[in-house]
Design a protein around this motif. Structure first.
Motif, PDB file in Angstrom:
ATOM      1  N   ALA A 140       0.854  -1.194   0.000  1.00 58.69           N
ATOM      2  CA  ALA A 140       0.000   0.000   0.000  1.00 58.69           C
ATOM      3  C   ALA A 140       0.885   1.237   0.000  1.00 58.69           C
ATOM      4  O   ALA A 140       1.741   1.399   0.875  1.00 58.69           O
ATOM      5  CB  ALA A 140      -0.919   0.002   1.213  1.00 58.69           C
ATOM      6  N   VAL A 141       0.668   2.110  -0.975  1.00 56.21           N
ATOM      7  CA  VAL A 141       1.449   3.340  -1.135  1.00 56.21           C
ATOM      8  C   VAL A 141       0.549   4.534  -0.857  1.00 56.21           C
ATOM      9  O   VAL A 141      -0.559   4.629  -1.403  1.00 56.21           O
ATOM     10  CB  VAL A 141       2.033   3.445  -2.560  1.00 56.21           C
ATOM     11  N   GLU A 142       1.032   5.453  -0.037  1.00 50.31           N
ATOM     12  CA  GLU A 142       0.315   6.692   0.228  1.00 50.31           C
ATOM     13  C   GLU A 142       1.296   7.845   0.031  1.00 50.31           C
ATOM     14  O   GLU A 142       2.252   7.990   0.795  1.00 50.31           O
ATOM     15  CB  GLU A 142      -0.245   6.703   1.653  1.00 50.31           C
ATOM     16  N   TRP A 143       1.066   8.637  -1.008  1.00 53.26           N
ATOM     17  CA  TRP A 143       1.990   9.717  -1.400  1.00 53.26           C
ATOM     18  C   TRP A 143       1.159  10.985  -1.556  1.00 53.26           C
ATOM     19  O   TRP A 143       0.532  11.220  -2.577  1.00 53.26           O
ATOM     20  CB  TRP A 143       2.662   9.357  -2.715  1.00 53.26           C
ATOM     21  N   LYS A 144       1.124  11.801  -0.506  1.00 54.22           N
ATOM     22  CA  LYS A 144       0.248  12.960  -0.487  1.00 54.22           C
ATOM     23  C   LYS A 144       1.031  14.187  -0.029  1.00 54.22           C
ATOM     24  O   LYS A 144       1.688  14.142   1.008  1.00 54.22           O
ATOM     25  CB  LYS A 144      -0.948  12.716   0.443  1.00 54.22           C
ATOM     26  N   GLU A 145       0.924  15.254  -0.813  1.00 52.74           N
ATOM     27  CA  GLU A 145       1.667  16.465  -0.492  1.00 52.74           C
ATOM     28  C   GLU A 145       0.927  17.695  -0.986  1.00 52.74           C
ATOM     29  O   GLU A 145      -0.109  17.598  -1.651  1.00 52.74           O
ATOM     30  CB  GLU A 145       3.080  16.389  -1.085  1.00 52.74           C
ATOM     31  N   ASP A 146       1.498  18.840  -0.663  1.00 50.85           N
ATOM     32  CA  ASP A 146       0.880  20.132  -0.963  1.00 50.85           C
ATOM     33  C   ASP A 146       1.539  20.741  -2.198  1.00 50.85           C
ATOM     34  O   ASP A 146       2.685  21.208  -2.149  1.00 50.85           O
ATOM     35  CB  ASP A 146       1.043  21.060   0.247  1.00 50.85           C
ATOM     36  N   VAL A 147       0.815  20.748  -3.316  1.00 51.95           N
ATOM     37  CA  VAL A 147       1.389  21.255  -4.557  1.00 51.95           C
ATOM     38  C   VAL A 147       1.755  22.733  -4.445  1.00 51.95           C
ATOM     39  O   VAL A 147       2.734  23.188  -5.057  1.00 51.95           O
ATOM     40  CB  VAL A 147       0.422  21.030  -5.740  1.00 51.95           C
ATOM     41  N   ARG A 148       1.041  23.489  -3.655  1.00 45.61           N
ATOM     42  CA  ARG A 148       1.349  24.917  -3.529  1.00 45.61           C
ATOM     43  C   ARG A 148       2.698  25.144  -2.858  1.00 45.61           C
ATOM     44  O   ARG A 148       3.360  26.155  -3.103  1.00 45.61           O
ATOM     45  CB  ARG A 148       0.243  25.619  -2.743  1.00 45.61           C
ATOM     46  N   HIS A 149       3.095  24.213  -2.003  1.00 44.25           N
ATOM     47  CA  HIS A 149       4.397  24.329  -1.333  1.00 44.25           C
ATOM     48  C   HIS A 149       5.534  23.906  -2.256  1.00 44.25           C
ATOM     49  O   HIS A 149       6.575  24.576  -2.309  1.00 44.25           O
ATOM     50  CB  HIS A 149       4.415  23.466  -0.071  1.00 44.25           C
ATOM     51  N   TRP A 150       5.357  22.807  -2.960  1.00 51.89           N
ATOM     52  CA  TRP A 150       6.451  22.231  -3.740  1.00 51.89           C
ATOM     53  C   TRP A 150       6.561  22.785  -5.152  1.00 51.89           C
ATOM     54  O   TRP A 150       7.643  22.745  -5.744  1.00 51.89           O
ATOM     55  CB  TRP A 150       6.299  20.705  -3.788  1.00 51.89           C
ATOM     56  N   HIS A 151       5.457  23.291  -5.698  1.00 49.02           N
ATOM     57  CA  HIS A 151       5.485  23.802  -7.078  1.00 49.02           C
ATOM     58  C   HIS A 151       4.759  25.134  -7.186  1.00 49.02           C
ATOM     59  O   HIS A 151       3.830  25.282  -7.985  1.00 49.02           O
ATOM     60  CB  HIS A 151       4.842  22.785  -8.030  1.00 49.02           C
ATOM     61  N   PRO A 152       5.154  26.109  -6.414  1.00 50.09           N
ATOM     62  CA  PRO A 152       4.434  27.388  -6.453  1.00 50.09           C
ATOM     63  C   PRO A 152       4.546  28.076  -7.814  1.00 50.09           C
ATOM     64  O   PRO A 152       5.653  28.287  -8.331  1.00 50.09           O
ATOM     65  CB  PRO A 152       5.128  28.207  -5.354  1.00 50.09           C
ATOM     66  N   GLY A 153       3.402  28.375  -8.397  1.00 50.67           N
ATOM     67  CA  GLY A 153       3.386  29.127  -9.644  1.00 50.67           C
ATOM     68  C   GLY A 153       3.928  28.409 -10.856  1.00 50.67           C
ATOM     69  O   GLY A 153       4.182  29.041 -11.884  1.00 50.67           O
ATOM     70  N   GLN A 154       4.107  27.102 -10.800  1.00 53.53           N
ATOM     71  CA  GLN A 154       4.674  26.361 -11.928  1.00 53.53           C
ATOM     72  C   GLN A 154       3.551  25.824 -12.807  1.00 53.53           C
ATOM     73  O   GLN A 154       3.010  24.736 -12.582  1.00 53.53           O
ATOM     74  CB  GLN A 154       5.579  25.239 -11.421  1.00 53.53           C
ATOM     75  N   ALA A 155       3.220  26.567 -13.834  1.00 50.57           N
ATOM     76  CA  ALA A 155       2.084  26.217 -14.687  1.00 50.57           C
ATOM     77  C   ALA A 155       2.323  24.957 -15.508  1.00 50.57           C
ATOM     78  O   ALA A 155       1.368  24.251 -15.863  1.00 50.57           O
ATOM     79  CB  ALA A 155       1.751  27.396 -15.609  1.00 50.57           C
TER      80      ALA A 155
END
Length: 307
Positions: A140-155
């Motif tokens: 079982a894999v659980e990979w959850k993160e905050d895109v606003r933190h890791w990729h701010p403004g990266q369209a």
């Protein structure tokens, strides 16, 4: 002689990880940068790879840190010029293009290194060795993160080829494809697309190994607070758990490994070795699983995402 290296794409990942790793690695020296929007003081700087390759600044190798869309042309130009090439993950936007790059590298007799930085986390190889001697029942894999933190403004991550939540999810897949003793394939999945985006923000995936062991994965880019990067393996002999992106290992409920991040330093050490030995390291298995998800995934629309 040290490898004379140029970085192409001086964005967030290059500044956060690559520059420090190169400086800490024997046998390789940064001599140039090619980036549309940035320069690096003290180093030869160019607008793009074509300008770099046409200059009188000699480089032996190129590390491509640009988004996957458009990277094929950059890698092809470097390989055609006889340069060794290191690819950030994912190695490209399509399977056809990465296989074409591998064929070109072989034809030119240069190194191509398709990197998977999460495979260099401290617990990955010990977990691989341990699982080789155990009977696996479920993963079982659980990979959850905050895109606003890791990729701010990266369209670019929301455009076709940017992978969306598979940009981090492919890290999990790179670990699982490394540590499991069996291959596995996708059975079904659901992809959750914001109504205003062209790439998914979440995904639920069900895989199965050759012997029928279920491998389930949940990827989500909407998590705030503590981030989750866990892989839990149920075995007949007891549980095996990798957390913190593969840097920590629990075996049968007891901690075995707790290490700091050395992933990119390990990648550059390996690159130096590959170039020295004239080898290619191009495992595209994680990208195959992502491509399968886009082929088999049922698409569900969710609320719009605004950065």
């Amino acid at each position: 002689m040290s490898i004379r290296l140029a970085i192409v794409g001086l964005g967030k990942i290059a500044r956060d990880q690559h520059l420090g790793a190169i400086a800490a690695t024997d046998g390789i020296d940064l001599v140039a940068v090619a980036s549309r929007n940035a320069a690096l003081e003290g180093f030869a700087s160019f607008n793009d790879i074509d300008e770099l390759l046409a200059s009188d600044v000699w480089v032996d190798a190129v590390s491509l840190c640009t988004p996957p869309q458009g990277r094929f042309a950059q890698a092809r130009a470097a390989l055609a010029a006889g340069k060794h090439v290191m690819l950030e993950k994912p190695p490209g936007a399509t399977l056809a293009e990465v296989h074409a790059l591998e064929a070109l590298a072989k034809a030119k007799g240069v190194t191509l290194f398709a990197t998977w930085h999460s495979r260099e986390a401290a617990a990955v190889e010990p977990a691989r060795a341990l699982l080789a001697g155990r009977t696996i029942r479920r993963v079982a894999v659980e990979w959850k993160e905050d895109v606003r933190h890791w990729h701010p403004g990266q369209a670019w991550i929301w455009e076709p080829g940017g992978l969306g939540v598979f940009d981090p999810g492919i890290n999990a897949l790179s670990i699982v494809t490394r540590i499991l003793p069996e291959t596995f394939h996708l059975v079904c999945c659901e992809l959750f697309f914001p109504e205003n985006r062209a790439a998914p923000i979440a995904a639920s995936l069900a895989f199965q190994t050759a012997s029928g062991v279920p491998v389930e994965a949940e990827f989500d880019w909407r998590q705030t607070g503590p981030q989750t990067w866990d892989i839990r393996i149920e075995t007949e002999e007891g549980p095996v758990v990798l957390t913190h992106g593969g840097s920590r290992l629990m075996v049968d409920g007891e901690p075995r490994i707790v290490e700091e991040d050395r992933e990119y330093r390990n990648l550059y050490r390996h690159f130096v070795s590959l170039v020295g030995d004239g080898r290619i390291d191009a495992d595209f298995a994680p990208l195959v699983h992502v491509a399968d998800a886009f082929m088999l995934g049922r698409r569900t629309a969710v609320e719009a995402f605004e950065d």
